[in-house]
Write an enzyme that holds these catalytic residues in place. Structure first.
Site, mmCIF file in Angstrom:
data_model
loop_
_atom_site.group_PDB
_atom_site.id
_atom_site.type_symbol
_atom_site.label_atom_id
_atom_site.label_comp_id
_atom_site.label_asym_id
_atom_site.label_seq_id
_atom_site.Cartn_x
_atom_site.Cartn_y
_atom_site.Cartn_z
ATOM 1 N N HIS A 64 -20.570 4.447 42.872
ATOM 2 C CA HIS A 64 -20.118 3.450 41.886
ATOM 3 C C HIS A 64 -21.283 2.650 41.285
ATOM 4 C CE1 HIS A 64 -16.237 1.037 40.906
ATOM 5 N NE2 HIS A 64 -17.083 0.942 39.913
ATOM 6 N N ASP B 96 -9.376 8.191 35.709
ATOM 7 C CA ASP B 96 -10.540 7.575 36.364
ATOM 8 C C ASP B 96 -10.086 6.413 37.241
ATOM 9 O OD1 ASP B 96 -13.682 7.235 36.206
ATOM 10 O OD2 ASP B 96 -12.814 5.219 36.064
ATOM 11 N N LYS C 252 -14.533 6.823 42.981
ATOM 12 C CA LYS C 252 -15.917 6.358 43.184
ATOM 13 C C LYS C 252 -16.086 5.724 44.550
ATOM 14 C CE LYS C 252 -15.672 5.043 38.316
ATOM 15 N NZ LYS C 252 -14.329 4.446 38.164
ATOM 16 N N TYR D 132 -10.913 -0.351 43.001
ATOM 17 C CA TYR D 132 -9.808 -0.801 42.150
ATOM 18 C C TYR D 132 -8.538 -1.070 42.962
ATOM 19 C CZ TYR D 132 -12.732 1.239 38.408
ATOM 20 O OH TYR D 132 -13.768 1.581 37.563
HETATM 21 N N1 LIG Z 1 -18.022 2.629 36.620
HETATM 22 C C1 LIG Z 1 -17.845 1.344 36.464
HETATM 23 O O1 LIG Z 1 -18.579 0.510 37.031
HETATM 24 C C2 LIG Z 1 -16.761 0.871 35.565
HETATM 25 C C3 LIG Z 1 -16.742 -0.469 35.156
HETATM 26 C C4 LIG Z 1 -15.712 -0.874 34.297
HETATM 27 C C5 LIG Z 1 -14.758 0.053 33.862
HETATM 28 N N2 LIG Z 1 -14.786 1.347 34.315
HETATM 29 C C6 LIG Z 1 -13.765 2.349 33.882
HETATM 30 O O2 LIG Z 1 -13.610 2.276 32.459
HETATM 31 C C7 LIG Z 1 -12.246 1.987 32.169
HETATM 32 C C8 LIG Z 1 -12.100 1.200 30.858
HETATM 33 O O3 LIG Z 1 -12.781 -0.011 30.903
HETATM 34 P P1 LIG Z 1 -12.020 -1.421 30.877
HETATM 35 O O4 LIG Z 1 -10.873 -1.344 31.784
HETATM 36 O O5 LIG Z 1 -13.069 -2.451 31.113
HETATM 37 O O6 LIG Z 1 -11.527 -1.675 29.432
HETATM 38 P P2 LIG Z 1 -11.345 -1.048 27.972
HETATM 39 O O7 LIG Z 1 -10.707 0.273 28.022
HETATM 40 O O8 LIG Z 1 -12.647 -1.203 27.271
HETATM 41 O O9 LIG Z 1 -10.324 -2.139 27.394
HETATM 42 C C9 LIG Z 1 -9.088 -2.367 28.000
HETATM 43 C C10 LIG Z 1 -8.453 -3.583 27.370
HETATM 44 O O10 LIG Z 1 -8.146 -3.319 26.004
HETATM 45 C C11 LIG Z 1 -6.729 -3.385 25.820
HETATM 46 N N3 LIG Z 1 -6.371 -2.242 24.949
HETATM 47 C C12 LIG Z 1 -6.396 -0.929 25.261
HETATM 48 N N4 LIG Z 1 -6.064 -0.179 24.211
HETATM 49 C C13 LIG Z 1 -5.809 -1.033 23.197
HETATM 50 C C14 LIG Z 1 -5.391 -0.844 21.853
HETATM 51 N N5 LIG Z 1 -5.196 0.370 21.342
HETATM 52 N N6 LIG Z 1 -5.204 -1.949 21.082
HETATM 53 C C15 LIG Z 1 -5.407 -3.196 21.587
HETATM 54 N N7 LIG Z 1 -5.800 -3.426 22.855
HETATM 55 C C16 LIG Z 1 -6.009 -2.349 23.663
HETATM 56 C C17 LIG Z 1 -6.106 -3.296 27.187
HETATM 57 O O11 LIG Z 1 -4.897 -4.037 27.224
HETATM 58 P P3 LIG Z 1 -3.551 -3.544 27.972
HETATM 59 O O12 LIG Z 1 -3.936 -2.833 29.224
HETATM 60 O O13 LIG Z 1 -2.845 -4.838 28.228
HETATM 61 O O14 LIG Z 1 -2.815 -2.669 26.997
HETATM 62 C C18 LIG Z 1 -7.172 -3.974 28.033
HETATM 63 O O15 LIG Z 1 -7.062 -5.378 27.950
HETATM 64 C C19 LIG Z 1 -11.791 1.216 33.404
HETATM 65 O O16 LIG Z 1 -10.392 1.065 33.467
HETATM 66 C C20 LIG Z 1 -12.395 2.042 34.506
HETATM 67 O O17 LIG Z 1 -11.640 3.215 34.734
HETATM 68 C C21 LIG Z 1 -15.782 1.758 35.144
#
Ligand SMILES: NC(=O)c1ccc[n+]([C@@H]2O[C@H](COP(=O)([O-])OP(=O)(O)OC[C@H]3O[C@@H](n4cnc5c(N)ncnc54)[C@H](OP(=O)(O)O)[C@@H]3O)[C@@H](O)[C@H]2O)c1
Length: 281
Positions: free
Chosen positions: A110, A47, A77, A52
């Site tokens: 988005h 994704d 997106k 980004y």
């Molecule tokens: N459509 C939208 O508007 C929208 C908005 C936000 C996000 N998204 C999508 O959703 C994805 C995920 O959301 P997100 O990036 O906000 O965050 P997330 O996946 O909820 O959390 C990521 C965070 O958690 C840490 N982490 C990941 N796995 C872990 C584990 N097993 N143990 C401990 N810490 C862990 C990562 O650290 P490290 O990376 O340092 O390991 C990072 O700091 C995004 O990357 C994007 O693709 C979409």
């Protein structure tokens, strides 16, 4: 779902792997390696988004992985300033060039334009959707959908379209179970993806989550991702850390019981503050 590569059928006739790999806030310099690591760990669904700034690095990662493009489900997106019929068509071409591919598996709007900032928000979203239909018919995008659309935004698209949206990608983690949008999407045959399934890291502050890790012998992250999958939601965990990327894929060897599903429904790690009805453009 029994494996990270198992797929959920979409209304397009294609199918989407039940877990995706997130890339928001991953700097381009780290993106290629994280995508290569994710694909090696078994993920087949990546994704990204124009916003980004890492589409080129994602495309590079897919190439370097050695896995055929046709085995990878790739989403990008459309960014907010690119909404509008002509702008959408050219933004999609730019994304495809950056991603070094001639199609994406899923293209999402988005964020909805909303009534707070646009008197004509319905027309604006519908006009963008018309371009999405065009891109879908042309084969440049194999499925089309929405992101951060609430039921009233989706209703407007449904009333002004010839092809219904196939997916909605929404914030989904403990404290943000989005039952109303989930039910609405189900009723309209749309798959739901969950963004920030780990609350962007905030879930790790919840004591109750740490207590549950002993019961299941699973990490906090694995419990959250499993909860999403059992809700029929496709989680998109992000990590740049190889051990975490692998850990987040190991969620198919246990089942959360009903009481713990309800517990996670009611826990609250706080939300992003990104409100589709109050977004500042
Ligand atoms: N459509 C939208 O508007 C929208 C908005 C936000 C996000 N998204 C999508 O959703 C994805 C995920 O959301 P997100 O990036 O906000 O965050 P997330 O996946 O909820 O959390 C990521 C965070 O958690 C840490 N982490 C990941 N796995 C872990 C584990 N097993 N143990 C401990 N810490 C862990 C990562 O650290 P490290 O990376 O340092 O390991 C990072 O700091 C995004 O990357 C994007 O693709 C979409």
């Amino acid at each position: 779902m029994n494996h990270i590569q198992d797929r959920i059928p979409l209304a397009s006739g294609t199918a989407i792997p039940c877990v995706g790999f997130g890339t928001w806030k991953t700097p381009p310099a780290e993106t290629t390696a994280s995508v290569v690591n994710a694909i090696a760990a078994g993920y087949r669904h990546i994704d990204t988004a124009t916003a980004y700034g890492n589409e080129a690095a994602v495309g590079q990662g897919i190439k370097q992985s050695g896995v055929p493009r046709s085995d990878i489900f790739l989403t990008t997106k459309l960014w907010n300033p690119d909404q509008g019929y002509q702008q959408t068509l050219s933004a999609c071409d730019k994304s495809l060039a950056a991603l070094q591919t001639d199609y994406v598996d899923l293209y999402l709007i988005h964020w909805p334009h909303d009534r707070k900032y646009f008197d004509n928000w319905q027309e604006r979203n519908a006009e963008t959707w018309r371009a999405f239909e065009e891109l879908y018919r042309a084969g440049k995008v194999r499925a089309i959908g929405l992101s951060n659309f609430r039921p009233h935004h989706i209703e407007n698209i449904l009333q002004n379209s010839t092809i219904a949206p196939m997916v909605d990608q929404i914030e989904f983690h403990p404290g943000m179970a989005q039952q109303e949008t989930l039910a609405f999407c189900r009723a309209h045959g749309m798959a739901v993806e969950g963004w920030s399934p780990l609350g962007s890291g905030r879930v790790f502050k919840l004591e109750e989550m740490h207590r549950l890790t002993e019961k299941y012998g699973k990490s906090v992250a694995q419990l959250c991702l499993r909860w999403a999958v059992q809700h029929g939601v496709i989680p998109l965990p992000k990590s740049v850390t190889p051990s975490r990327i692998a850990e987040n894929a190991q969620i198919f060897d246990f089942v959360l019981d009903e009481a713990d599903m309800t517990l996670l429904d009611t826990l609250d790690c706080g939300w992003s503050g990104l409100d589709p009805d109050n977004l500042v453009y």
